[in-house]
Design a protein around this motif. Structure first.
Motif, PDB file in Angstrom:
ATOM      1  N   MET A 148       0.984  -1.226  -0.143  1.00 17.71           N
ATOM      2  CA  MET A 148      -0.112   0.073   0.153  1.00 17.71           C
ATOM      3  C   MET A 148       0.910   1.047  -0.085  1.00 17.71           C
ATOM      4  N   THR A 149       0.383   2.255  -0.891  1.00 15.70           N
ATOM      5  CA  THR A 149       1.259   3.459  -0.831  1.00 15.70           C
ATOM      6  C   THR A 149       0.702   4.654   0.041  1.00 15.70           C
ATOM      7  N   ARG A 150       1.224   5.648   0.106  1.00 16.34           N
ATOM      8  CA  ARG A 150       0.664   6.908   0.875  1.00 16.34           C
ATOM      9  C   ARG A 150      -0.600   7.284   0.154  1.00 16.34           C
ATOM     10  N   GLU A 151      -0.609   7.545  -0.765  1.00 18.10           N
ATOM     11  CA  GLU A 151      -1.671   7.852  -1.741  1.00 18.10           C
ATOM     12  C   GLU A 151      -2.791   6.924  -1.682  1.00 18.10           C
ATOM     13  N   THR A 152      -2.534   5.578  -1.556  1.00 16.16           N
ATOM     14  CA  THR A 152      -3.555   4.494  -1.731  1.00 16.16           C
ATOM     15  C   THR A 152      -4.592   4.664  -0.305  1.00 16.16           C
ATOM     16  N   VAL A 153      -3.498   4.874   0.956  1.00 18.08           N
ATOM     17  CA  VAL A 153      -3.924   4.994   2.223  1.00 18.08           C
ATOM     18  C   VAL A 153      -4.996   6.164   2.158  1.00 18.08           C
ATOM     19  N   ILE A 154      -4.524   7.229   1.960  1.00 21.70           N
ATOM     20  CA  ILE A 154      -5.431   8.624   1.900  1.00 21.70           C
ATOM     21  C   ILE A 154      -6.570   8.297   1.121  1.00 21.70           C
ATOM     22  N   GLN A 155      -6.541   7.801  -0.169  1.00 23.21           N
ATOM     23  CA  GLN A 155      -7.730   7.588  -0.995  1.00 23.21           C
ATOM     24  C   GLN A 155      -8.891   6.751  -0.370  1.00 23.21           C
ATOM     25  N   ASN A 156      -8.202   5.693   0.284  1.00 24.41           N
ATOM     26  CA  ASN A 156      -9.249   4.502   0.762  1.00 24.41           C
ATOM     27  C   ASN A 156      -9.833   5.326   2.019  1.00 24.41           C
ATOM     28  N   ILE A 157      -9.209   5.859   2.643  1.00 27.77           N
ATOM     29  CA  ILE A 157      -9.803   6.539   3.932  1.00 27.77           C
ATOM     30  C   ILE A 157     -10.775   7.389   3.632  1.00 27.77           C
ATOM     31  N   LEU A 158     -10.227   8.334   2.625  1.00 27.10           N
ATOM     32  CA  LEU A 158     -11.278   9.548   2.521  1.00 27.10           C
ATOM     33  C   LEU A 158     -12.591   8.836   1.483  1.00 27.10           C
ATOM     34  N   THR A 159     -12.332   7.869   0.779  1.00 26.69           N
ATOM     35  CA  THR A 159     -13.599   7.338   0.242  1.00 26.69           C
ATOM     36  C   THR A 159     -14.633   6.800   1.190  1.00 26.69           C
ATOM     37  N   ASN A 160     -14.189   6.252   2.241  1.00 27.10           N
ATOM     38  CA  ASN A 160     -14.728   5.443   3.303  1.00 27.10           C
ATOM     39  C   ASN A 160     -15.416   6.413   4.410  1.00 27.10           C
ATOM     40  N   TYR A 161     -14.321   7.380   4.806  1.00 28.41           N
ATOM     41  CA  TYR A 161     -14.676   8.195   6.058  1.00 28.41           C
ATOM     42  C   TYR A 161     -14.440   9.623   5.667  1.00 28.41           C
ATOM     43  N   GLY A 162     -14.369  10.097   4.450  1.00 27.71           N
ATOM     44  CA  GLY A 162     -14.268  11.583   4.200  1.00 27.71           C
ATOM     45  C   GLY A 162     -15.241  12.251   4.687  1.00 27.71           C
ATOM     46  N   GLN A 163     -16.404  11.894   5.128  1.00 25.10           N
ATOM     47  CA  GLN A 163     -17.658  12.841   5.621  1.00 25.10           C
ATOM     48  C   GLN A 163     -17.114  13.168   7.346  1.00 25.10           C
ATOM     49  N   TYR A 164     -16.170  12.430   7.590  1.00 25.79           N
ATOM     50  CA  TYR A 164     -15.990  12.483   9.325  1.00 25.79           C
ATOM     51  C   TYR A 164     -14.610  13.267   9.324  1.00 25.79           C
ATOM     52  N   ILE A 165     -13.641  13.285   8.335  1.00 26.57           N
ATOM     53  CA  ILE A 165     -12.252  13.829   8.379  1.00 26.57           C
ATOM     54  C   ILE A 165     -11.941  14.301   7.265  1.00 26.57           C
ATOM     55  N   SER A 166     -11.021  15.558   7.501  1.00 28.14           N
ATOM     56  CA  SER A 166     -10.462  16.176   6.116  1.00 28.14           C
ATOM     57  C   SER A 166      -9.213  15.534   5.425  1.00 28.14           C
ATOM     58  N   LYS A 167      -9.038  15.966   4.291  1.00 34.88           N
ATOM     59  CA  LYS A 167      -7.858  15.403   3.644  1.00 34.88           C
ATOM     60  C   LYS A 167      -6.670  15.736   4.345  1.00 34.88           C
ATOM     61  N   GLU A 168      -6.607  16.913   4.726  1.00 36.44           N
ATOM     62  CA  GLU A 168      -5.266  17.282   5.419  1.00 36.44           C
ATOM     63  C   GLU A 168      -4.993  16.618   6.693  1.00 36.44           C
ATOM     64  N   HIS A 169      -6.018  16.402   7.564  1.00 39.96           N
ATOM     65  CA  HIS A 169      -6.118  15.582   8.883  1.00 39.96           C
ATOM     66  C   HIS A 169      -5.493  14.147   8.211  1.00 39.96           C
ATOM     67  N   VAL A 170      -6.114  13.688   7.434  1.00 40.59           N
ATOM     68  CA  VAL A 170      -5.584  12.289   7.070  1.00 40.59           C
ATOM     69  C   VAL A 170      -4.162  12.175   6.767  1.00 40.59           C
ATOM     70  N   GLU A 171      -3.877  13.074   5.731  1.00 37.52           N
ATOM     71  CA  GLU A 171      -2.429  13.433   5.402  1.00 37.52           C
ATOM     72  C   GLU A 171      -1.314  13.518   6.538  1.00 37.52           C
ATOM     73  N   SER A 172      -1.889  14.277   7.391  1.00 39.17           N
ATOM     74  CA  SER A 172      -0.815  14.609   8.559  1.00 39.17           C
ATOM     75  C   SER A 172      -0.798  13.294   9.464  1.00 39.17           C
ATOM     76  N   MET A 173      -1.875  12.520   9.690  1.00 36.17           N
ATOM     77  CA  MET A 173      -2.090  11.317  10.395  1.00 36.17           C
ATOM     78  C   MET A 173      -1.129  10.190   9.773  1.00 36.17           C
ATOM     79  N   VAL A 174      -1.257  10.017   8.261  1.00 34.26           N
ATOM     80  CA  VAL A 174      -0.407   9.063   7.543  1.00 34.26           C
ATOM     81  C   VAL A 174       0.917   9.591   7.895  1.00 34.26           C
ATOM     82  N   ASP A 175       1.220  10.941   7.904  1.00 32.78           N
ATOM     83  CA  ASP A 175       2.844  11.338   7.753  1.00 32.78           C
ATOM     84  C   ASP A 175       3.491  10.896   8.924  1.00 32.78           C
TER      85      ASP A 175
END
Length: 106
Positions: free
Chosen positions: A1-28
């Motif tokens: 899995m890559t960084r982009e895949t993690v971010i995309q999968n999380i946002l696809t399933n939980y984007g209504q609960y969390i922003s892309k910036e927050h996901v990116e920050s947690m992944v990093d």
């Protein structure tokens, strides 16, 4: 899995609960701590599914890949954990469930 895949999968399933910036920050942050992208994904999925009121599911093969161990090792650890839970009066099925898998070949 890559960084982009993690971010995309999380946002696809939980984007209504969390922003892309927050996901990116947690992944990093997870990567800086030495975690694999597979483990970061499962940890975020577990936390966000709880927030969404959903039950968190993953397979033993998902966990094996995330922790970089064999599936046999994960299954052994699960069996040990089930025994420990039963010994203290807990229901192991509240934590681990066995499911039947079907495989097709074409």
């Amino acid at each position: 899995m890559t960084r982009e895949t993690v971010i995309q999968n999380i946002l696809t399933n939980y984007g209504q609960y969390i922003s892309k910036e927050h996901v990116e920050s947690m992944v990093d942050s997870g990567k800086e701590q030495g975690l694999t992208y597979d483990l970061i994904f499962l940890m975020l999925k577990a936390q966000l599914s709880q927030l969404a009121g959903e039950e968190f599911y993953c397979t033993s093969s998902d966990m094996a890949k995330a922790l970089n161990v064999s599936e046999d090792e994960i299954n052994r650890l699960i069996e040990e954990s089930r025994e420990e839970l039963a010994a203290v009066g807990e229901n192991p099925d509240d934590y681990f469930r066995t499911t039947q898998s079907t495989t097709y070949m074409m």
